[in-house]
Design a protein around this motif. Structure first.
Motif, PDB file in Angstrom:
ATOM      1  N   GLU A 106     -74.401  45.177   0.185  1.00 14.82           N
ATOM      2  CA  GLU A 106     -73.121  45.580  -0.383  1.00 14.82           C
ATOM      3  C   GLU A 106     -71.977  44.918   0.385  1.00 14.82           C
ATOM      4  O   GLU A 106     -72.006  44.809   1.609  1.00 14.82           O
ATOM      5  N   ASP A 107     -70.968  44.493  -0.347  1.00 11.48           N
ATOM      6  CA  ASP A 107     -69.786  43.885   0.255  1.00 11.48           C
ATOM      7  C   ASP A 107     -68.553  44.377  -0.499  1.00 11.48           C
ATOM      8  O   ASP A 107     -68.643  44.750  -1.673  1.00 11.48           O
ATOM      9  N   SER A 108     -67.427  44.376   0.194  1.00 13.66           N
ATOM     10  CA  SER A 108     -66.177  44.782  -0.455  1.00 13.66           C
ATOM     11  C   SER A 108     -65.753  43.728  -1.465  1.00 13.66           C
ATOM     12  O   SER A 108     -65.877  42.522  -1.219  1.00 13.66           O
ATOM     13  N   GLY A 109     -65.257  44.199  -2.598  1.00 14.89           N
ATOM     14  CA  GLY A 109     -64.772  43.278  -3.612  1.00 14.89           C
ATOM     15  C   GLY A 109     -63.370  42.766  -3.290  1.00 14.89           C
ATOM     16  O   GLY A 109     -62.720  43.209  -2.335  1.00 14.89           O
ATOM     17  N   ALA A 110     -62.915  41.818  -4.075  1.00 15.16           N
ATOM     18  CA  ALA A 110     -61.582  41.253  -3.854  1.00 15.16           C
ATOM     19  C   ALA A 110     -60.500  42.288  -4.077  1.00 15.16           C
ATOM     20  O   ALA A 110     -59.466  42.285  -3.404  1.00 15.16           O
ATOM     21  N   GLU A 111     -60.702  43.206  -5.019  1.00 13.12           N
ATOM     22  CA  GLU A 111     -59.730  44.251  -5.287  1.00 13.12           C
ATOM     23  C   GLU A 111     -60.068  45.501  -4.478  1.00 13.12           C
ATOM     24  O   GLU A 111     -61.242  45.834  -4.286  1.00 13.12           O
ATOM     25  N   PRO A 112     -59.044  46.188  -3.967  1.00 11.51           N
ATOM     26  CA  PRO A 112     -59.305  47.436  -3.217  1.00 11.51           C
ATOM     27  C   PRO A 112     -60.088  48.424  -4.071  1.00 11.51           C
ATOM     28  O   PRO A 112     -59.862  48.565  -5.276  1.00 11.51           O
ATOM     29  N   GLY A 113     -61.035  49.120  -3.428  1.00  9.18           N
ATOM     30  CA  GLY A 113     -61.834  50.122  -4.123  1.00  9.18           C
ATOM     31  C   GLY A 113     -62.945  49.558  -4.968  1.00  9.18           C
ATOM     32  O   GLY A 113     -63.530  50.286  -5.780  1.00  9.18           O
ATOM     33  N   THR A 114     -63.271  48.267  -4.795  1.00 10.58           N
ATOM     34  CA  THR A 114     -64.381  47.663  -5.540  1.00 10.58           C
ATOM     35  C   THR A 114     -65.394  47.088  -4.565  1.00 10.58           C
ATOM     36  O   THR A 114     -65.073  46.779  -3.407  1.00 10.58           O
ATOM     37  N   HIS A 115     -66.627  46.928  -5.057  1.00  4.69           N
ATOM     38  CA  HIS A 115     -67.710  46.416  -4.216  1.00  4.69           C
ATOM     39  C   HIS A 115     -68.617  45.532  -5.058  1.00  4.69           C
ATOM     40  O   HIS A 115     -68.773  45.751  -6.268  1.00  4.69           O
ATOM     41  N   VAL A 116     -69.206  44.539  -4.401  1.00  6.39           N
ATOM     42  CA  VAL A 116     -70.142  43.629  -5.056  1.00  6.39           C
ATOM     43  C   VAL A 116     -71.483  43.729  -4.351  1.00  6.39           C
ATOM     44  O   VAL A 116     -71.569  44.150  -3.190  1.00  6.39           O
ATOM     45  N   TYR A 117     -72.549  43.331  -5.065  1.00  6.71           N
ATOM     46  CA  TYR A 117     -73.901  43.548  -4.569  1.00  6.71           C
ATOM     47  C   TYR A 117     -74.735  42.278  -4.688  1.00  6.71           C
ATOM     48  O   TYR A 117     -74.577  41.499  -5.638  1.00  6.71           O
ATOM     49  N   VAL A 118     -75.616  42.095  -3.699  1.00  4.72           N
ATOM     50  CA  VAL A 118     -76.607  41.018  -3.686  1.00  4.72           C
ATOM     51  C   VAL A 118     -77.973  41.670  -3.817  1.00  4.72           C
ATOM     52  O   VAL A 118     -78.254  42.690  -3.161  1.00  4.72           O
ATOM     53  N   LEU A 119     -78.861  41.111  -4.624  1.00  6.82           N
ATOM     54  CA  LEU A 119     -80.098  41.783  -5.013  1.00  6.82           C
ATOM     55  C   LEU A 119     -81.337  40.965  -4.672  1.00  6.82           C
ATOM     56  O   LEU A 119     -81.380  39.752  -4.874  1.00  6.82           O
ATOM     57  N   SER A 120     -82.342  41.668  -4.178  1.00  5.34           N
ATOM     58  CA  SER A 120     -83.711  41.151  -4.088  1.00  5.34           C
ATOM     59  C   SER A 120     -84.625  42.233  -4.646  1.00  5.34           C
ATOM     60  O   SER A 120     -84.547  43.393  -4.222  1.00  5.34           O
ATOM     61  N   TYR A 121     -85.511  41.846  -5.610  1.00  2.00           N
ATOM     62  CA  TYR A 121     -86.332  42.846  -6.279  1.00  2.00           C
ATOM     63  C   TYR A 121     -87.658  42.213  -6.678  1.00  2.00           C
ATOM     64  O   TYR A 121     -87.691  41.150  -7.297  1.00  2.00           O
ATOM     65  N   GLN A 122     -88.770  42.883  -6.307  1.00  5.00           N
ATOM     66  CA  GLN A 122     -90.111  42.391  -6.633  1.00  5.00           C
ATOM     67  C   GLN A 122     -90.949  43.520  -7.226  1.00  5.00           C
ATOM     68  O   GLN A 122     -90.978  44.632  -6.688  1.00  5.00           O
ATOM     69  N   ASP A 123     -91.623  43.252  -8.314  1.00  5.97           N
ATOM     70  CA  ASP A 123     -92.596  44.171  -8.901  1.00  5.97           C
ATOM     71  C   ASP A 123     -93.759  43.316  -9.380  1.00  5.97           C
ATOM     72  O   ASP A 123     -93.710  42.735 -10.474  1.00  5.97           O
ATOM     73  N   LYS A 124     -94.810  43.234  -8.545  1.00  5.59           N
ATOM     74  CA  LYS A 124     -95.928  42.335  -8.838  1.00  5.59           C
ATOM     75  C   LYS A 124     -97.239  43.101  -8.784  1.00  5.59           C
ATOM     76  O   LYS A 124     -97.341  44.160  -8.153  1.00  5.59           O
ATOM     77  N   GLY A 125     -98.268  42.537  -9.404  1.00  6.33           N
ATOM     78  CA  GLY A 125     -99.601  43.111  -9.357  1.00  6.33           C
ATOM     79  C   GLY A 125    -100.319  42.957 -10.668  1.00  6.33           C
ATOM     80  O   GLY A 125     -99.702  42.963 -11.749  1.00  6.33           O
ATOM     81  N   SER A 126    -101.639  42.828 -10.584  1.00  2.00           N
ATOM     82  CA  SER A 126    -102.449  42.670 -11.791  1.00  2.00           C
ATOM     83  C   SER A 126    -102.348  43.928 -12.655  1.00  2.00           C
ATOM     84  O   SER A 126    -102.527  45.050 -12.171  1.00  2.00           O
ATOM     85  N   ARG A 127    -102.060  43.749 -13.947  1.00  2.00           N
ATOM     86  CA  ARG A 127    -101.866  44.887 -14.828  1.00  2.00           C
ATOM     87  C   ARG A 127    -102.151  44.518 -16.286  1.00  2.00           C
ATOM     88  O   ARG A 127    -102.138  43.336 -16.640  1.00  2.00           O
ATOM     89  N   ALA A 128    -102.369  45.538 -17.089  1.00  3.86           N
ATOM     90  CA  ALA A 128    -102.657  45.303 -18.500  1.00  3.86           C
ATOM     91  C   ALA A 128    -101.741  46.105 -19.406  1.00  3.86           C
ATOM     92  O   ALA A 128    -101.872  46.051 -20.620  1.00  3.86           O
ATOM     93  N   GLY A 129    -100.791  46.871 -18.830  1.00  4.80           N
ATOM     94  CA  GLY A 129     -99.920  47.701 -19.643  1.00  4.80           C
ATOM     95  C   GLY A 129     -98.710  46.951 -20.177  1.00  4.80           C
ATOM     96  O   GLY A 129     -98.647  45.710 -20.162  1.00  4.80           O
ATOM     97  N   GLU A 130     -97.723  47.692 -20.611  1.00  4.02           N
ATOM     98  CA  GLU A 130     -96.541  47.095 -21.198  1.00  4.02           C
ATOM     99  C   GLU A 130     -95.621  46.467 -20.155  1.00  4.02           C
ATOM    100  O   GLU A 130     -94.875  45.547 -20.462  1.00  4.02           O
ATOM    101  N   ARG A 131     -95.659  46.984 -18.935  1.00  7.81           N
ATOM    102  CA  ARG A 131     -94.689  46.512 -17.961  1.00  7.81           C
ATOM    103  C   ARG A 131     -95.021  45.101 -17.496  1.00  7.81           C
ATOM    104  O   ARG A 131     -96.151  44.810 -17.057  1.00  7.81           O
ATOM    105  N   ALA A 132     -94.024  44.207 -17.571  1.00  9.56           N
ATOM    106  CA  ALA A 132     -94.185  42.841 -17.088  1.00  9.56           C
ATOM    107  C   ALA A 132     -94.015  42.818 -15.567  1.00  9.56           C
ATOM    108  O   ALA A 132     -93.723  43.837 -14.930  1.00  9.56           O
ATOM    109  N   GLU A 133     -94.203  41.651 -14.980  1.00 15.37           N
ATOM    110  CA  GLU A 133     -93.955  41.446 -13.560  1.00 15.37           C
ATOM    111  C   GLU A 133     -92.626  40.718 -13.399  1.00 15.37           C
ATOM    112  O   GLU A 133     -92.178  39.983 -14.292  1.00 15.37           O
ATOM    113  N   VAL A 134     -92.005  40.886 -12.216  1.00 15.72           N
ATOM    114  CA  VAL A 134     -90.685  40.305 -12.012  1.00 15.72           C
ATOM    115  C   VAL A 134     -90.494  39.949 -10.546  1.00 15.72           C
ATOM    116  O   VAL A 134     -91.042  40.604  -9.651  1.00 15.72           O
ATOM    117  N   SER A 135     -89.720  38.896 -10.303  1.00 13.64           N
ATOM    118  CA  SER A 135     -89.312  38.496  -8.970  1.00 13.64           C
ATOM    119  C   SER A 135     -87.884  37.966  -9.065  1.00 13.64           C
ATOM    120  O   SER A 135     -87.636  36.972  -9.762  1.00 13.64           O
TER     121      SER A 135
END
Length: 401
Positions: free
Chosen positions: A214-243
Motif C-alpha cells: 500500500e502507498d499513499s495516492g497523489a490526492e490526500p486521503g487516497t491510496h494505491v496498491y501493488v499486487l502479487s497473487y498466486q492460485d496454482k495446483g492440479s484441479r478438475a473443477g471450474e476454478r482456473a489457475e492464476v499468477s
C-alpha cells in the motif's frame, strides 16, 4: 474373674498416678513458675485421657464377660506405665531447685529486665491486595476493507476468443487488521467475461498465496496498491489457475481441464487511487520523495539530471523496509521482488536504509539512504563493470496548516 482383676489393677494404677499429680500440684503452689505449670497441665491431660480409656475398657469387659478373649491389660498397662514415667519426670522437675536457689534454699531472685517500651506503630497492614491478573483482551477491532482494481490487457490468448490488446481488469477485495493485507476474493475479467474467480468451486489442489503493498495516492486521503497473487495446483473443477505480479507488470490465467485455455496478461504496476483510510498502520510512516540524479559513474543505467521517485515502506515488524527508486522510468533499485533491506524508523519517519550487497550481471544493486543529508547512493555491477549513481532528494513539502 480375670478381666475384673485386670480392670481393678488398671484403676489402682490410675489412682496412683492421680496421687502423684496431687503431690506435683502441691509443690507447684510452693514454687510457682511457667514451666512447671505447663508440665502439670500436660500431665493432667494425660491422666484424663487414661481415665477415658479405662472407662471404655471397663464397658468392653462388661460386654464380653464370659467370652474367651485376648487380654487387653498388657497394652493398657504399658500405656499407663508411660504416663507414670511422665508423671515422675514432671515431679522431679517440680522438685528441682528453682533458678536462684542452692540445695533447695531460696536465694536472691534476679530482677527481670524491664520490658522494652514499644514505639507506637501504624496499624498492621491487612492482607496485600491480590495482584491483578492479565488484562482481558479488548474487543477485536473490525478489519479494514477496500476494493482495488488493476487495469490489464491481453498479451496473447489460446482457447478463448480474446484478441491481443483486449481490455481486462483484475479486481480484489482487500482486508487488514493493520499489520498485513489479505485478499479473500479476487477475479479477472477479460472481454466482459470472468476467466478466473476465487469463489468458483475447486476440485483438486490449490497453493494459494498473496501479497499487497500500500502507498499513499497523489490526492490526500487516497491510496494505491501493488499486487502479487498466486492460485496454482492440479484441479478438475471450474476454478482456473492464476499468477499475477503487478511489480513485473505481468500475469497469466489458464485451465488444463476442458475447456482448456491460457491467457497471458499485461498488468498495471499500481491500482488507481482508492479513497478512504489506509489499510496498513505502516502506510503513515512511508517515505515518498522526489529526487534527481546528481552524478553517475561506469555503465550506470541513468545519467546525471534524471528525475527520480523514491518510496520506502517499513514493514510492521523486524526492522525491514521495502525500497523502490525509479529514475527516468527505470526501476533503479527494488525491481521485481527485490528491494527488502534493513532500515531505521524514528517516530513515524524512515531515517536510514542500508543494503550493502550486490549481485553481478545486472542483479540486485546495493543502496544507502540517509534522510538527514538527503543523499541516496546506489551501486551495481554489470558485465561492463561496476557503476554508481548518486541521488539527491528534493526538499520535503511544507506541512499544511
Amino acid at each position: 474373674m480375670r478381666y475384673r482383676d485386670e480392670r481393678d489393677a488398671l484403676r489402682g494404677r490410675v489412682d496412683s498416678l492421680q496421687e502423684q499429680l496431687a503431690t506435683a500440684r502441691k509443690e507447684l503452689q510452693d514454687h510457682r513458675d511457667d514451666d512447671r505449670a505447663a508440665r502439670v497441665e500436660q500431665l493432667e491431660r494425660q491422666v484424663e485421657d487414661a481415665r477415658r480409656v479405662l472407662d471404655q475398657l471397663g464397658r468392653e469387659l462388661d460386654a464380653v464377660r464370659g467370652r474367651p478373649r485376648r487380654s487387653l491389660a498388657a497394652p493398657i498397662l504399658a500405656l499407663l506405665a508411660g504416663l507414670g514415667i511422665c508423671a515422675m519426670v514432671a515431679g522431679y522437675a517440680l522438685r528441682a531447685p528453682a533458678p536462684g536457689t542452692t540445695d533447695g534454699v531460696p536465694g536472691p531472685v534476679p530482677a527481670l529486665p524491664p520490658e522494652p517500651v514499644r514505639a507506637p506503630s501504624a496499624l498492621a497492614p491487612g492482607p496485600a491486595p491480590a495482584s491483578p491478573g492479565p488484562a482481558a483482551p479488548g474487543p477485536e477491532k473490525p478489519p479494514r476493507r477496500a476494493t482495488a482494481t488493476w487495469n490489464a490487457g491481453v498479451a496473447r490468448a489460446t482457447g478463448l476468443p480474446l484478441a491481443a490488446g483486449a481490455p481486462c481488469t483484475v479486481e480484489a477485495e482487500l482486508t487488514s487488521s493493520g499489520d498485513d493485507i489479505r485478499v479473500p476474493s479476487l477475479q479477472v475479467v477479460c472481454g466482459g467475461e470472468p476467466i478466473y474467480r476465487s469463489s468458483d468451486p475447486l476440485d483438486g489442489m490449490s497453493t494459494l498465496s498473496s501479497g499487497v503493498e500500500e502507498d499513499s495516492g497523489a490526492e490526500p486521503g487516497t491510496h494505491v496498491y501493488v499486487l502479487s497473487y498466486q492460485d496454482k495446483g492440479s484441479r478438475a473443477g471450474e476454478r482456473a489457475e492464476v499468477s499475477l505480479d503487478s511489480v513485473r507488470r505481468a500475469g497469466a490465467v489458464w485451465r488444463d481441464a476442458a475447456p482448456a485455455y491460457r491467457v497471458e496478461l499485461t498488468l498495471a504496476y499500481q491500482s488507481p487511487p482508492v479513497a478512504g483510510e489506509p489499510l496498513l498502520d505502516a502506510t503513515r510512516r512511508a517515505l515518498r520523495r522526489s529526487a534527481r540524479v546528481t552524478e553517475s559513474t561506469g555503465p550506470s543505467p541513468v545519467k546525471a539530471g534524471a528525475r527520480c521517485a523514491l518510496h520506502v515502506a517499513p514493514f510492521p515488524r523486524g526492522g525491514k523496509c521495502r525500497t523502490r527508486l525509479a529514475c527516468s522510468g527505470r526501476m533503479l533499485y527494488g525491481a521485481g521482488t527485490t528491494g527488502v533491506s534493513e532500515c531505521a524508523v524514528e517516530g513515524d519517519h524512515v531515517v536510514r536504509v542500508h543494503d550493502g550487497d550486490t549481485t553481478q550481471d545486472g542483479g540486485d544493486p546495493a543502496l544507502d539512504l540517509d534522510l538527514a543529508t538527503g543523499r541516496v547512493t546506489v551501486r551495481g555491477e554489470e558485465k561492463g563493470g561496476a557503476w554508481t549513481v548518486d541521488v539527491q532528494l528534493d526538499p520535503a513539502p511544507a506541512a499544511g496548516p
